[in-house]
Design an enzyme around this catalytic site. Structure first.
Site, PDB file in Angstrom:
ATOM      1  N   GLY A  91      -7.459  11.204 -30.093  1.00 35.02           N
ATOM      2  CA  GLY A  91      -8.090  12.425 -28.963  1.00 35.02           C
ATOM      3  C   GLY A  91      -6.922  13.063 -28.490  1.00 35.02           C
ATOM      4  O   GLY A  91      -5.870  12.410 -28.145  1.00 35.02           O
ATOM      5  N   HIS A 106     -13.627  20.336 -19.592  1.00 36.96           N
ATOM      6  CA  HIS A 106     -13.302  20.374 -21.162  1.00 36.96           C
ATOM      7  C   HIS A 106     -13.910  21.403 -21.841  1.00 36.96           C
ATOM      8  O   HIS A 106     -13.966  21.679 -22.759  1.00 36.96           O
ATOM      9  CB  HIS A 106     -12.965  19.034 -21.666  1.00 36.96           C
ATOM     10  N   ARG A 150     -24.110  12.474 -33.102  1.00 35.22           N
ATOM     11  CA  ARG A 150     -24.964  12.845 -32.985  1.00 35.22           C
ATOM     12  C   ARG A 150     -26.505  12.754 -33.670  1.00 35.22           C
ATOM     13  O   ARG A 150     -27.316  13.848 -33.267  1.00 35.22           O
ATOM     14  CB  ARG A 150     -25.814  13.788 -31.544  1.00 35.22           C
ATOM     15  N   ASP A 165     -16.824  27.655 -27.574  1.00 40.42           N
ATOM     16  CA  ASP A 165     -15.978  26.745 -26.987  1.00 40.42           C
ATOM     17  C   ASP A 165     -14.973  26.446 -25.806  1.00 40.42           C
ATOM     18  O   ASP A 165     -13.980  27.442 -25.412  1.00 40.42           O
ATOM     19  CB  ASP A 165     -15.052  26.037 -28.583  1.00 40.42           C
ATOM     20  N   LEU A 194      -8.974  22.842 -30.603  1.00 38.50           N
ATOM     21  CA  LEU A 194      -7.836  22.129 -30.513  1.00 38.50           C
ATOM     22  C   LEU A 194      -7.133  22.114 -32.099  1.00 38.50           C
ATOM     23  O   LEU A 194      -6.045  21.577 -32.270  1.00 38.50           O
ATOM     24  CB  LEU A 194      -7.584  20.885 -29.676  1.00 38.50           C
ATOM     25  N   VAL A 195      -8.054  22.206 -32.665  1.00 38.17           N
ATOM     26  CA  VAL A 195      -8.392  22.250 -34.140  1.00 38.17           C
ATOM     27  C   VAL A 195      -7.167  23.624 -34.483  1.00 38.17           C
ATOM     28  O   VAL A 195      -6.333  23.325 -35.482  1.00 38.17           O
ATOM     29  CB  VAL A 195      -9.843  22.542 -34.506  1.00 38.17           C
ATOM     30  N   LYS A 240      -5.059  24.838 -32.654  1.00 33.02           N
ATOM     31  CA  LYS A 240      -3.416  24.772 -32.314  1.00 33.02           C
ATOM     32  C   LYS A 240      -2.865  23.609 -33.549  1.00 33.02           C
ATOM     33  O   LYS A 240      -1.593  23.324 -33.524  1.00 33.02           O
ATOM     34  CB  LYS A 240      -3.839  24.034 -31.152  1.00 33.02           C
ATOM     35  N   ASP A 278     -13.501  32.401  15.941  1.00 31.74           N
ATOM     36  CA  ASP A 278     -13.583  32.159  14.907  1.00 31.74           C
ATOM     37  C   ASP A 278     -13.037  33.309  13.930  1.00 31.74           C
ATOM     38  O   ASP A 278     -12.796  33.177  12.656  1.00 31.74           O
ATOM     39  CB  ASP A 278     -15.046  31.936  14.596  1.00 31.74           C
TER      40      ASP A 278
END
Length: 729
Positions: A32, A167, A313, A374, A378-379, A381, A681
């Protein structure tokens, strides 16, 4: 021991598998993007990667073996039970956080049992880290499964350098507020020193939620969290560009490209690669492809969609249903358009090897990447990096984080099937020269900001925020300086102590009238005012009647309304100058309009000043209205000798001829003092600090730049110091 870096993620960059027949253990590395990007970090020196190895149910002997093998590659395990995986990972992480953060609120479940498991597993990660961490180590926590961990680490290791990276998308406030445990989640993330997101939108949504739900303000991505500075920024993640570029030209890839070409019979090819997930928009692109073939029948028999869906899943009902829908759509489209020598969709429900993926990237004419939501993706790229001949077109969803960088792609709204249709037609008819031009620009970006650069920039920014924190902390009242102050206090025969009220002696509240002195403060005031050497001056923006009532039992002088009204001892209040309030009606009309336009705001009218409070208003809306109001007021009062002050959730207008500093000077002139102290303050107290003699002790409450000599973090710190004053006789 030297300082080290510890990477923490839900999964380790290896998976431990147990053979069902003989019980043997095997270790399989991950390829990954995160594992690749961080490989040069965790494998150095004493650095470490901590995470779950992917299996459960190990006995003590197996654990010893696992730990021994992982240690060889600078890794350490966090052991989870089957119940932990079901409730923490499959449960809260992926049934609550994943759908909510991806805007699929209808899929999100909010079960207390799952939340409890999430807390428990974050605590397991904490314990695993504490077995290896030193107080000043750098700890980089990753992703939505561990949102609570930074806060737990901050409590256990106050001096550690902690980074956190999310992420997946961070939702807007309106979505995030649906989470029952929203405040706890934000406080957990804010334990980090640096919080990273893929895009500015995610960063903005996070800061908005922090402001609206916790009340913490931010400026230029810096958040003041209980007088600790936290940086929030966007760091778009890259890929290992060289790896994909080199693989695209390898002999293995070239052989597979030839094989794929034979399979496709020289047809044009459209590539779709996704993990099975409802956020990826797979159904939408299938429906779009169906419409494309219908609208442009000349492409029937000439173009094929390669649909690669990676199992994920598949035991979860929602994912099983999605798989069934995809299977049905593929069958329907293939049945509708197929010919003896041509199939519109080549469907693969499995994983591909790296070489296989590289060949698909290289061979395809169009990359179709259209997630509904998303974090980065990265797909797209990887597709760009694999196009070494710069031939090919990328169709990319606007909802992917990568769309912010890859503007040369054909950007579409993935919910609009007609846009998918036209994007496919545009891509398949695009001239080669335009393809090369677009791909060249995208490759330049992806090559420059690769995954290694991403790691470097994040770690550098983490160092920078720690330096800022240290610079802030250097202004905090040091122990030796405090000891010296107390010595001078004890030796002094005449002391004068100027004390602001709100934010200095007492914390803020939504209702300005609900913060009268509590019992602890009354005891402190009784102690310091009982000393005949002390002259105590309350110097506040509040009205004189309120201050007089609150401090009636103590021997104090009062400066009210930022210096308009003065009272020495038991004498009557006097005005610092001859002022008039004829201007108030004009200002009041404007403030009343802003009350009408800003629910939760209200006007506080004083004798010679007027304030618009918005602490009860929606945080973002209140700030927006306040900035607008300040601009309008500054224009209105430009020729009226009035001053507009923007304080802590309040905008106040008063005469320009008076301020706290001018009033304080009058009290200093009454006598000669050998110990002068002032604490405040906000911006209105800066005039007080500037008016103090050179050797005075001036204290700014809270972090931030100030004319004061020192800072104290909180109201509690001020009270503790005043208690010490009171104990010195």
């Amino acid at each position: 021991m030297s300082k080290k870096t510890i990477i923490v993620s839900n999964r380790l960059p290896v998976t431990v598998n147990k053979n069902a027949e003989d019980g043997s253990l095997s270790f399989h590395p991950s390829s990954g993007g995160l594992a690749t990007g961080l490989s040069t970090t965790y494998k150095q020196g004493g650095n470490l990667w901590i995470g779950w190895p992917g299996t459960y149910g190990h006995d003590d002997q197996e654990k010893v073996h696992i730990e021994k093998e992982l240690k060889k590659d600078n890794m350490a395990p966090v052991y989870l039970t089957k119940e932990d995986v079901n409730k923490f990972y499959e449960g809260y992480s992926n049934k609550t956080l994943w759908p909510l953060f991806h805007y699929f609120t209808e899929y999100a479940t909010y079960e207390k049992e799952l939340w409890d498991s999430y807390i428990h597993v974050n605590e397991l990660f904490l314990q695993a880290i504490l077995e290896h961490a030193e107080p000043e180590d750098t700890i980089w926590v990753h992703d939505y499964q561990l949102l609570l961990l930074p806060g737990m680490l901050r409590e256990a290791l106050p001096d550690a350098t902690i980074g956190f990276f999310n992420h997946i998308p961070f939702p807007s406030y309106e979505i995030f507020r649906l989470l029952p445990w929203r405040e706890e989640t934000l406080e957990g993330v804010l334990g980090a020193d640096l919080i990273g997101f893929h895009t500015y939108d995610d960063m903005r949504h996070f800061l908005s939620s922090v402001n609206r739900l916790l009340g913490y303000d931010s400026s230029l991505g810096l958040v003041k969290v209980k007088n600790r500075l936290v940086s929030v920024d966007a760091f778009p993640m890259g890929i290992d560009y060289d790896k994909f570029e080199q693989a695209a030209d390898s002999s293995k890839t070239k052989q597979k490209v030839i094989a794929y070409g034979d399979l496709l019979s020289k047809n044009k090819s459209i590539l779709s690669i996704d993990r099975l997930d409802y956020s990826k928009g797979i159904k939408h692109r299938l429906l779009g492809f169906d419409k494309f073939l219908s609208k442009y029948p000349e492409y029937q028999g000439e173009v094929s969609l390669i649909l690669l869906v990676v199992p994920s899943r598949d035991k979860v009902d929602q994912y099983q249903h999605l798989k069934e829908e995809i299977d049905t759509l593929v069958g329907k489209i293939n049945g509708k358009y197929s010919r003896m020598n041509w199939s519109p969709i080549h469907y693969f429900y499995r994983s591909f090897s790296f070489d296989g993926l590289s060949a698909l990237y290289k061979a395809s004419d169009v990359g179709l990447v259209t997630p509904l939501r998303d974090g980065m993706n990265l797909v797209c790229k990887e597709y760009v990096a694999s196009k070494t001949d710069q031939q090919g077109v990328l169709i990319l969803s606007e909802m992917a984080g990568a769309a912010k960088e890859l503007s040369e792609a054909i950007l579409i709204n993935p919910n609009d099937e007609n846009q998918i249709v036209e994007a496919l037609h545009n891509a398949l008819t695009m001239p080669e020269e335009e393809q090369r031009s677009r791909m060249k620009e995208m490759q330049k970006k992806v090559r420059r900001y690769n995954v290694h650069r991403w790691v470097e920039i994040f770690m550098n920014q983490l160092d920078n925020i720690k330096e800022k924190q240290m610079a802030m902390n250097s202004r905090l009242l040091p122990k030796k300086s405090q000891e010296r102050m107390l010595e001078k206090y004890e030796a002094a025969s005449k002391r004068i102590i100027f004390l602001d009220y709100d934010g200095t002696l007492k914390g803020f509240a939504a209702d300005p009238q609900s913060v009268s002195p509590d019992q602890e403060l009354k005891e402190i005031m009784a102690s310091i005012t009982a000393d005949p050497k002390n002259r105590v001056v309350i110097i506040s923006g509040r009205d004189k009647e309120t201050l007089e009532a609150w401090f009636a039992d103590f021997k104090v002088d009062i400066i009210a309304e930022h210096g308009i009204w003065l009272r020495r001892g038991d004498q009557d209040f006097e005005m610092i100058d001859n002022l008039n309030s004829d201007w108030k009606s004009k200002i009041s009309r404007m403030l009343d309009r802003y009350v009408d336009r800003t629910p939760g705001s209200f006007v506080e009218e004083k004798a010679f000043s007027i304030a618009w409070h918005y602490r009860k208003a929606d945080a973002d809306f209140g700030d927006l209205r306040a900035n607008e109001l300040v601009g309008n007021l500054n224009y209105l009062v430009s020729n009226m000798n009035l001053q507009v002050m923007h304080g802590n959730k309040v905008v106040e207008v008063k005469s320009q001829d008076v301020n706290k500093g001018k009033a304080a000077v009058k009290f200093l002139a009454d006598d000669k003092y050998d110990f002068v102290f002032a604490a405040g303050d906000d911006v209105t107290d800066e005039d007080t600090f500037l008016a103090m003699p050179k050797k005075s002790y001036t204290i700014k409450v809270g972090i931030g730049a100030s004319a004061a000599r020192y800072n104290l973090k909180t109201v509690a710190d001020v009270r503790q110091l005043l208690t010490t004053f009171g104990n010195i006789k």
